[in-house]
Design a protein around this motif. Structure first.
Motif, short mmCIF file in Angstrom:
data_model
loop_
_atom_site.label_atom_id
_atom_site.label_comp_id
_atom_site.label_asym_id
_atom_site.label_seq_id
_atom_site.Cartn_x
_atom_site.Cartn_y
_atom_site.Cartn_z
N HIS A 52 2.44 -6.96 4.49
CA HIS A 52 1.06 -6.51 4.63
C HIS A 52 0.53 -6.70 6.04
N LYS A 59 -5.73 -1.51 5.10
CA LYS A 59 -6.62 -1.67 6.24
C LYS A 59 -6.41 -0.51 7.21
N HIS A 91 0.83 -1.22 0.00
CA HIS A 91 0.00 0.00 0.00
C HIS A 91 0.86 1.27 0.00
N GLU A 95 -2.63 0.60 7.49
CA GLU A 95 -1.75 -0.48 7.03
C GLU A 95 -0.50 0.06 6.34
#
Ligand SMILES: [Zn+2]
Length: 188
Positions: free
Chosen positions: A92, A21, A14, A28
């Motif tokens: 992640h 999240k 991300h 996240e």
């Protein structure tokens, strides 16, 4: 042995527009970067050459999350082709839901990746019990072509407070390094 001569590409999941999240302000994209930087430091201390797909809060210019992941894959394939990367690790964090799992994912038809995932999961379990591993059909694993072995680690759940504690983040990174050692011992 140490990790000199080993080349590791870390992919903090991300970033930028795509936070991943979230849970009460914890995102996240920040957790993955924090763990990745801790991992980078530890690996360099062990003599490895480390590359990072991002070192700050940025995305890859995608229109949406899937597009951004495809652009990330393209960036990886262009930037790191021919570099002889041994391992690609995508970092992640999973959702807080009960059914979400902590563990290591590896691409289909990836023999070395499976060995990598087994070893990472075994050592990560010393930090976080119940760390499993399994096959997954994800673009970052399926479509990247620059590494000898690839894995994506769901390092925990976004509601867990250890992501805010630098020492615990370092312990998580340490467990990943231990898994990498086991992997290289097994395949060398
Ligand atoms: Zn994610």
């Amino acid at each position: 042995m140490d990790l000199s001569g080993k080349k590791i590409l870390i992919d903090p999941g991300h970033g930028g527009e795509f936070s991943g999240k979230t849970y009460k302000g914890r995102q996240e994209k920040d957790c993955t970067l924090k763990i990745s930087k801790a991992l980078e430091n530890l690996l360099e201390e062990e003599g490895a050459t480390v590359y990072m797909t991002r070192t700050r809060d940025k995305d890859f210019g995608g229109k949406n999350l899937d597009d951004d992941i495809n652009k990330r894959v393209k960036y990886i394939n262009e930037r790191y082709s021919g570099k002889g990367i041994d391992v690609l690790l995508s970092i992640h964090v999973n959702t807080e839901r009960l059914i979400s799992r902590v563990g290591v994912l590896y691409p289909e038809k990836g023999k070395a990746s499976k060995i990598l995932a087994e070893n990472l999961a075994r050592k990560y379990a010393t930090f976080m019990g119940n760390t499993g591993y399994g096959e997954a059909d994800l673009a970052i694993l399926r479509d990247t072509k620059v590494a000898g072995a690839k894995a994506l680690i769901e390092t925990g759940k976004i509601n867990q407070s250890w992501y805010d504690d630098d020492e615990e983040v370092e312990q998580a990174a340490f467990a990943i390094v231990a898994g990498l050692y086991d992997y290289f011992r097994e395949i060398d």
